[in-house]
Scaffold this active site. Structure first.
Site, short mmCIF file in Angstrom:
data_model
loop_
_atom_site.label_atom_id
_atom_site.label_comp_id
_atom_site.label_asym_id
_atom_site.label_seq_id
_atom_site.Cartn_x
_atom_site.Cartn_y
_atom_site.Cartn_z
NE ARG A 1 57.12 22.19 -90.42
CZ ARG A 1 56.72 23.34 -89.74
NH1 ARG A 1 55.51 23.80 -90.00
NH2 ARG A 1 57.74 23.97 -89.27
CG MET A 2 61.08 16.87 -88.71
SD MET A 2 61.52 15.28 -89.78
CE MET A 2 62.83 14.88 -88.89
CE LYS B 1 49.08 23.48 -77.35
NZ LYS B 1 48.16 24.30 -78.14
CB ALA C 1 71.69 13.45 -87.77
CG HIS D 1 64.53 23.82 -95.95
ND1 HIS D 1 65.84 24.05 -96.48
CD2 HIS D 1 64.60 22.70 -95.49
CE1 HIS D 1 66.73 22.95 -96.20
NE2 HIS D 1 66.07 22.15 -95.49
CE LYS E 1 65.98 24.86 -92.17
NZ LYS E 1 65.70 24.16 -90.92
N1 LIG Z 1 67.61 16.26 -89.10
C1 LIG Z 1 66.66 16.26 -89.93
O1 LIG Z 1 66.58 15.51 -90.66
C2 LIG Z 1 65.62 17.48 -89.74
C3 LIG Z 1 64.53 17.17 -90.64
C4 LIG Z 1 63.40 18.09 -90.61
C5 LIG Z 1 63.59 19.02 -89.59
N2 LIG Z 1 64.63 19.16 -88.85
C6 LIG Z 1 64.69 20.24 -87.66
O2 LIG Z 1 63.87 19.63 -86.67
C7 LIG Z 1 63.22 20.83 -85.98
C8 LIG Z 1 61.78 20.61 -86.08
O3 LIG Z 1 61.36 20.95 -87.36
P1 LIG Z 1 59.89 20.83 -87.67
O4 LIG Z 1 59.78 20.96 -89.17
O5 LIG Z 1 59.30 19.58 -87.08
O6 LIG Z 1 59.18 22.31 -86.70
P2 LIG Z 1 57.80 22.35 -86.20
O7 LIG Z 1 57.80 23.84 -85.97
O8 LIG Z 1 57.07 21.74 -86.89
O9 LIG Z 1 58.10 21.72 -84.54
C9 LIG Z 1 58.74 21.95 -83.69
C10 LIG Z 1 58.05 21.45 -82.44
O10 LIG Z 1 58.64 21.95 -81.11
C11 LIG Z 1 57.57 22.06 -80.25
N3 LIG Z 1 58.37 22.91 -79.05
C12 LIG Z 1 58.62 24.04 -79.07
N4 LIG Z 1 59.33 24.22 -77.82
C13 LIG Z 1 59.07 23.20 -76.94
C14 LIG Z 1 59.26 22.90 -75.81
N5 LIG Z 1 59.85 23.73 -74.84
N6 LIG Z 1 59.23 21.58 -75.44
C15 LIG Z 1 58.69 20.70 -76.25
N7 LIG Z 1 58.33 21.13 -77.38
C16 LIG Z 1 58.68 22.26 -77.97
C17 LIG Z 1 56.69 23.11 -80.98
O11 LIG Z 1 55.42 22.95 -80.15
C18 LIG Z 1 56.62 22.46 -82.34
O12 LIG Z 1 55.55 21.53 -82.23
C19 LIG Z 1 63.87 22.04 -86.81
O13 LIG Z 1 65.27 22.41 -86.16
C20 LIG Z 1 64.16 21.50 -88.11
O14 LIG Z 1 65.22 22.38 -88.91
C21 LIG Z 1 65.67 18.40 -88.90
O1 LIG Z 2 62.14 21.28 -92.55
C1 LIG Z 2 63.38 21.38 -91.92
O2 LIG Z 2 63.51 22.33 -91.12
C2 LIG Z 2 64.54 20.85 -92.25
N1 LIG Z 2 65.78 21.15 -91.69
C3 LIG Z 2 67.12 20.35 -91.96
C4 LIG Z 2 68.31 21.30 -92.16
O3 LIG Z 2 67.84 22.49 -91.54
O4 LIG Z 2 69.10 21.22 -92.77
C5 LIG Z 2 66.89 19.25 -92.75
C6 LIG Z 2 65.96 19.18 -93.61
C7 LIG Z 2 64.34 19.66 -93.13
#
Ligand SMILES: NC(=O)c1ccc[n+]([C@@H]2O[C@H](COP(=O)([O-])OP(=O)(O)OC[C@H]3O[C@@H](n4cnc5c(N)ncnc54)[C@H](O)[C@@H]3O)[C@@H](O)[C@H]2O)c1
Ligand SMILES: O=C(O)C1=N[C@H](C(=O)O)CCC1
EC number: 1.17.1.8
Length: 266
Positions: free
Chosen positions: A14-15, A38, A125, A155, A159
């Protein structure tokens, strides 16, 4: 000026999808490749729903870094994978921007040591949304006047980690200014385990997971006859991208570990 060559790990997430778009849409950035588990040998443009791009998909981080010699890694994966990627990036002279949450304090200590050793910057971050960073800062300000606080983070239901990285960071920022206090009645007893949520330094943290949500948090303060609620909502993942850009633009010039965007936002 040379373009910043960037690798995105987790591009189909998603991110990750938003981050790939950000890199492709930013004039002085170049998508040097992506790291996935993959689709080795394909290009980003061949993936469903991605814009045209000849950037290569790698499943081997070593091959990726050797072939592409990137400047920055943006990691948006899972805590275990993200930590491995971040350590490897620093070993290859690549500066990491990590949005992946769930890193332990031991992980952060190790990365701080690696940054010192290599002289490279690394930004971790827990939340890239500017409004969320302000929510944390405002909560830290309020905690000087209100000792009693509970955090509710909400969330989407896909998650993996709980509590969220944002909630942990908020609690840490509050703990740095709040006089220590064990909240609630001294004889309080949970008749159902978990009813009072997780405990961080005596503060209670509650995690809600529901479809329909993206990323939300409210910090509730209470004292005699009054409460104060500070709330932030992210309604889409584009809300995080200006923070990702700020982190990339900052990390290329930095030589230390930065944990939290509040440390680089003026
Ligand atoms: N810092 C922020 O502002 C923020 C915002 C949203 C999400 N997040 C964090 O970001 C991370 C991802 O969130 P998301 O919602 O995109 O999750 P998601 O599950 O949609 O995406 C994670 C991706 O990682 C990939 N992945 C897993 N193992 C892998 C590997 N060995 N090599 C490469 N890719 C691999 C998966 O295929 C998946 O597409 C989470 O830890 C979430 O908490 C942080
Ligand atoms: O979608 C998520 O997963 C998010 N994770 C972050 C957290 O763990 O604080 C920030 C916002 C979205």
């Amino acid at each position: 000026m040379d373009k910043v060559r960037i690798i995105v790990a987790g591009p189909r997430g998603r991110m990750g999808r938003e981050a790939v778009k950000l890199v492709l849409d930013t004039e002085n950035y170049e998508l040097a490749g992506v790291l996935d588990y993959k689709n080795e040998g394909k290009t980003v443009g061949e993936l469903d729903g991605f814009p045209a791009s000849e950037a290569k998909i790698y499943t081997d981080i070593h091959q990726c870094f050797k072939e592409q010699n990137p400047d920055v890694l943006i990691d948006l994966t899972t805590p275990e994978v993200g930590m491995e990627h971040t350590v490897t990036a620093l070993e290859y002279g690549v500066r990491p921007v990590v949005g992946t949450t769930g890193f332990t304090s031991g992980d952060l200590d190790k990365l701080e040591g690696l940054c010192k050793q290599t002289g490279l910057g690394c930004i971790i971050a827990p939340n890239f949304a500017v409004g969320a960073v302000l929510m944390m800062k405002f909560s830290q300000m309020a905690a000087k006047y209100f000792q009693d606080v509970e955090i509710i983070e909400l969330h989407h239901d896909q998650k993996l980690d709980a509590p969220s990285g944002t909630a942990v960071k908020t609690a840490e920022m509050i703990a740095s200014v709040r006089e220590e206090k064990r909240q609630g009645h001294p004889n309080e007893k949970e008749t159902l385990p978990g009813a009072r949520g997780a405990d961080i330094d005596g503060m209670r943290v509650h995690s809600v997971r529901l479809p329909g949500l993206i990323a939300h948090q409210q910090v509730l303060f209470g004292s005699d006859g009054q409460t104060l609620t500070i709330r932030h909502d992210s309604y889409n993942r584009a809300s995080f991208m200006s923070g990702v850009k700020l982190a990339v633009d900052t990390v290329v010039k930095s030589s230390t570990l930065v944990y939290g965007l509040e440390n680089i936002i003026e």
